[in-house]
Scaffold this motif. Structure first.
Motif, PDB file in Angstrom:
ATOM      1  N   ASN A  16       0.860  -1.184   0.000  1.00 47.24           N
ATOM      2  CA  ASN A  16       0.000   0.000   0.000  1.00 47.24           C
ATOM      3  C   ASN A  16       0.896   1.234   0.000  1.00 47.24           C
ATOM      4  OD1 ASN A  16      -1.679   2.146   0.538  1.00 47.24           O
ATOM      5  ND2 ASN A  16      -2.820   1.097   2.154  1.00 47.24           N
ATOM      6  N   MET A  17       0.942   1.922  -1.144  1.00 46.03           N
ATOM      7  CA  MET A  17       1.832   3.073  -1.274  1.00 46.03           C
ATOM      8  C   MET A  17       1.288   4.326  -0.585  1.00 46.03           C
ATOM      9  SD  MET A  17       4.362   1.638  -2.514  1.00 46.03           S
ATOM     10  CE  MET A  17       5.462   2.982  -2.864  1.00 46.03           C
ATOM     11  N   PHE A  18       0.101   4.227   0.033  1.00 47.06           N
ATOM     12  CA  PHE A  18      -0.412   5.328   0.830  1.00 47.06           C
ATOM     13  C   PHE A  18       0.201   5.323   2.233  1.00 47.06           C
ATOM     14  CE2 PHE A  18      -3.677   4.930  -2.427  1.00 47.06           C
ATOM     15  CZ  PHE A  18      -3.791   6.254  -2.834  1.00 47.06           C
ATOM     16  N   GLU A  19       0.899   4.230   2.564  1.00 45.28           N
ATOM     17  CA  GLU A  19       1.582   4.143   3.851  1.00 45.28           C
ATOM     18  C   GLU A  19       3.025   4.592   3.681  1.00 45.28           C
ATOM     19  OE1 GLU A  19       1.141   0.453   5.953  1.00 45.28           O
ATOM     20  OE2 GLU A  19      -0.943   0.243   5.282  1.00 45.28           O
ATOM     21  N   ARG A  20       3.414   5.541   4.508  1.00 45.64           N
ATOM     22  CA  ARG A  20       4.746   6.152   4.414  1.00 45.64           C
ATOM     23  C   ARG A  20       5.878   5.123   4.493  1.00 45.64           C
ATOM     24  NH1 ARG A  20       5.897  11.510   5.924  1.00 45.64           N
ATOM     25  NH2 ARG A  20       8.096  11.879   5.656  1.00 45.64           N
ATOM     26  N   LYS A  21       5.792   4.190   5.454  1.00 45.26           N
ATOM     27  CA  LYS A  21       6.877   3.209   5.617  1.00 45.26           C
ATOM     28  C   LYS A  21       7.050   2.364   4.367  1.00 45.26           C
ATOM     29  CE  LYS A  21       4.001  -0.260   7.715  1.00 45.26           C
ATOM     30  NZ  LYS A  21       3.510  -0.884   8.871  1.00 45.26           N
ATOM     31  N   ASN A  22       5.963   2.073   3.667  1.00 42.61           N
ATOM     32  CA  ASN A  22       6.056   1.304   2.429  1.00 42.61           C
ATOM     33  C   ASN A  22       6.755   2.105   1.337  1.00 42.61           C
ATOM     34  OD1 ASN A  22       4.687  -0.726   3.746  1.00 42.61           O
ATOM     35  ND2 ASN A  22       2.742  -0.346   2.726  1.00 42.61           N
ATOM     36  N   ARG A  23       6.388   3.381   1.208  1.00 37.67           N
ATOM     37  CA  ARG A  23       7.049   4.232   0.211  1.00 37.67           C
ATOM     38  C   ARG A  23       8.531   4.357   0.518  1.00 37.67           C
ATOM     39  NH1 ARG A  23       2.718   7.512   1.485  1.00 37.67           N
ATOM     40  NH2 ARG A  23       4.080   9.096   2.415  1.00 37.67           N
ATOM     41  N   GLU A  24       8.861   4.557   1.791  1.00 34.80           N
ATOM     42  CA  GLU A  24      10.264   4.701   2.181  1.00 34.80           C
ATOM     43  C   GLU A  24      11.044   3.428   1.896  1.00 34.80           C
ATOM     44  OE1 GLU A  24      10.006   5.917   6.270  1.00 34.80           O
ATOM     45  OE2 GLU A  24       9.592   8.010   5.736  1.00 34.80           O
ATOM     46  N   PHE A  25      10.430   2.287   2.183  1.00 33.14           N
ATOM     47  CA  PHE A  25      11.120   1.023   1.927  1.00 33.14           C
ATOM     48  C   PHE A  25      11.354   0.822   0.433  1.00 33.14           C
ATOM     49  CE2 PHE A  25      11.070  -3.442   0.744  1.00 33.14           C
ATOM     50  CZ  PHE A  25      12.233  -3.849   1.375  1.00 33.14           C
ATOM     51  N   VAL A  26      10.320   1.012  -0.382  1.00 28.24           N
ATOM     52  CA  VAL A  26      10.455   0.824  -1.824  1.00 28.24           C
ATOM     53  C   VAL A  26      11.504   1.765  -2.388  1.00 28.24           C
ATOM     54  CG1 VAL A  26       9.265   1.061  -4.045  1.00 28.24           C
ATOM     55  CG2 VAL A  26       8.149  -0.134  -2.147  1.00 28.24           C
ATOM     56  N   ARG A  27      11.465   3.002  -1.944  1.00 35.67           N
ATOM     57  CA  ARG A  27      12.435   4.006  -2.411  1.00 35.67           C
ATOM     58  C   ARG A  27      13.858   3.569  -2.060  1.00 35.67           C
ATOM     59  NH1 ARG A  27      10.367   8.410   0.265  1.00 35.67           N
ATOM     60  NH2 ARG A  27       8.727   8.485  -1.287  1.00 35.67           N
ATOM     61  N   ALA A  28      14.064   3.154  -0.817  1.00 42.09           N
ATOM     62  CA  ALA A  28      15.399   2.740  -0.377  1.00 42.09           C
ATOM     63  C   ALA A  28      15.835   1.453  -1.079  1.00 42.09           C
ATOM     64  CB  ALA A  28      15.425   2.558   1.135  1.00 42.09           C
ATOM     65  N   PHE A  29      14.897   0.527  -1.241  1.00 40.97           N
ATOM     66  CA  PHE A  29      15.228  -0.756  -1.860  1.00 40.97           C
ATOM     67  C   PHE A  29      15.650  -0.582  -3.316  1.00 40.97           C
ATOM     68  CE2 PHE A  29      14.159  -4.589  -4.234  1.00 40.97           C
ATOM     69  CZ  PHE A  29      14.884  -5.530  -3.524  1.00 40.97           C
ATOM     70  N   GLN A  30      14.955   0.262  -4.036  1.00 37.50           N
ATOM     71  CA  GLN A  30      15.240   0.420  -5.460  1.00 37.50           C
ATOM     72  C   GLN A  30      16.301   1.470  -5.753  1.00 37.50           C
ATOM     73  OE1 GLN A  30      11.080   0.698  -7.064  1.00 37.50           O
ATOM     74  NE2 GLN A  30      11.838  -1.036  -8.236  1.00 37.50           N
ATOM     75  N   ARG A  31      16.773   2.156  -4.735  1.00 38.00           N
ATOM     76  CA  ARG A  31      17.761   3.207  -4.949  1.00 38.00           C
ATOM     77  C   ARG A  31      19.022   2.650  -5.607  1.00 38.00           C
ATOM     78  NH1 ARG A  31      21.215   6.611  -0.619  1.00 38.00           N
ATOM     79  NH2 ARG A  31      22.053   8.099  -2.109  1.00 38.00           N
ATOM     80  N   GLY A  32      19.346   3.192  -6.741  1.00 34.79           N
ATOM     81  CA  GLY A  32      20.566   2.806  -7.442  1.00 34.79           C
ATOM     82  C   GLY A  32      20.454   1.556  -8.284  1.00 34.79           C
ATOM     83  N   ALA A  33      19.289   0.913  -8.295  1.00 29.93           N
ATOM     84  CA  ALA A  33      19.141  -0.321  -9.074  1.00 29.93           C
ATOM     85  C   ALA A  33      19.409  -0.043 -10.552  1.00 29.93           C
ATOM     86  CB  ALA A  33      17.747  -0.904  -8.885  1.00 29.93           C
ATOM     87  N   MET A  34      20.166  -0.949 -11.155  1.00 36.29           N
ATOM     88  CA  MET A  34      20.548  -0.782 -12.561  1.00 36.29           C
ATOM     89  C   MET A  34      20.551  -2.145 -13.254  1.00 36.29           C
ATOM     90  SD  MET A  34      21.285   2.433 -13.164  1.00 36.29           S
ATOM     91  CE  MET A  34      22.260   2.340 -14.659  1.00 36.29           C
ATOM     92  N   PRO A  35      20.131  -2.163 -14.507  1.00 38.16           N
ATOM     93  CA  PRO A  35      20.256  -3.419 -15.264  1.00 38.16           C
ATOM     94  C   PRO A  35      21.725  -3.670 -15.611  1.00 38.16           C
ATOM     95  CG  PRO A  35      19.363  -1.676 -16.652  1.00 38.16           C
ATOM     96  CD  PRO A  35      19.500  -1.104 -15.273  1.00 38.16           C
ATOM     97  N   LEU A  36      22.087  -4.937 -15.666  1.00 44.14           N
ATOM     98  CA  LEU A  36      23.431  -5.348 -16.071  1.00 44.14           C
ATOM     99  C   LEU A  36      23.300  -6.313 -17.234  1.00 44.14           C
ATOM    100  CD1 LEU A  36      25.044  -6.314 -12.622  1.00 44.14           C
ATOM    101  CD2 LEU A  36      25.307  -4.154 -13.854  1.00 44.14           C
ATOM    102  N   SER A  37      24.252  -6.260 -18.118  1.00 44.79           N
ATOM    103  CA  SER A  37      24.300  -7.262 -19.179  1.00 44.79           C
ATOM    104  C   SER A  37      25.749  -7.677 -19.364  1.00 44.79           C
ATOM    105  CB  SER A  37      23.709  -6.719 -20.477  1.00 44.79           C
ATOM    106  OG  SER A  37      24.388  -5.552 -20.874  1.00 44.79           O
TER     107      SER A  37
END
Length: 156
Positions: free
Chosen positions: A65-86
């Protein structure tokens, strides 16, 4: 997805490229076609996901539920810097400089398979992890895994 197994000492070249060990590459069946994704780990490390595993993980995140702050913060932190590799023609992947700096990686690194992902650690940091191994590993195993039932669906 096959469960990955192994621990590999590797080196980053001056450009931040990593040669995937042959034994690891053999376990990553679709890596040349599908690619990989790298992001920050929960500690000062990186995590490499086969693309299929990354997609499954992101699908789970999308259920939050992206209306919950902790969920947004977690998703933001988790995906921070994610990059595809080949993989390039020589079987190397280029790790993004910002992620290499985040993890404090120098030339010597360790690839440590963890179920369906690969943790990437600076060698010194990885070795230091095991300086703090619980004195009684058996007690930790009992605490973490002791409640799991062995056997069939009825717990026998």
């Amino acid at each position: 997805m096959n469960q990955l197994i192994g621990e590999f000492d590797c080196k980053l070249d001056a450009k931040g490229r990593l040669m995937l060990p042959v034994l690891l590459k053999k376990q990553l069946l679709d890596v040349e076609r599908d690619g990989l994704v790298v992001n920050r780990g929960f500690e000062k490390n990186l995590v490499i996901y086969p693309k299929k595993v990354w997609d499954e993980t992101v699908a789970e995140l999308s259920k939050l539920n992206m209306f919950e702050r902790k969920n947004r913060e977690f998703v933001r932190a988790f995906q921070r810097g994610a990059m595809p590799l080949s993989l390039d023609a020589a079987g190397r992947v280029l790790l993004p400089k910002t992620l290499v700096e985040y993890a404090g990686m120098e030339s010597d690194i360790v690839l440590a398979c963890q179920l369906d992902k690969i943790e990437v650690w600076d060698k010194k940091a990885y070795d230091n992890l095991f300086d703090d191994v619980p004195e009684n590993f058996a007690a930790l195993a009992e605490e973490v895994m002791g409640g799991k039932h062995k056997g069939g669906a009825d717990g026998e």
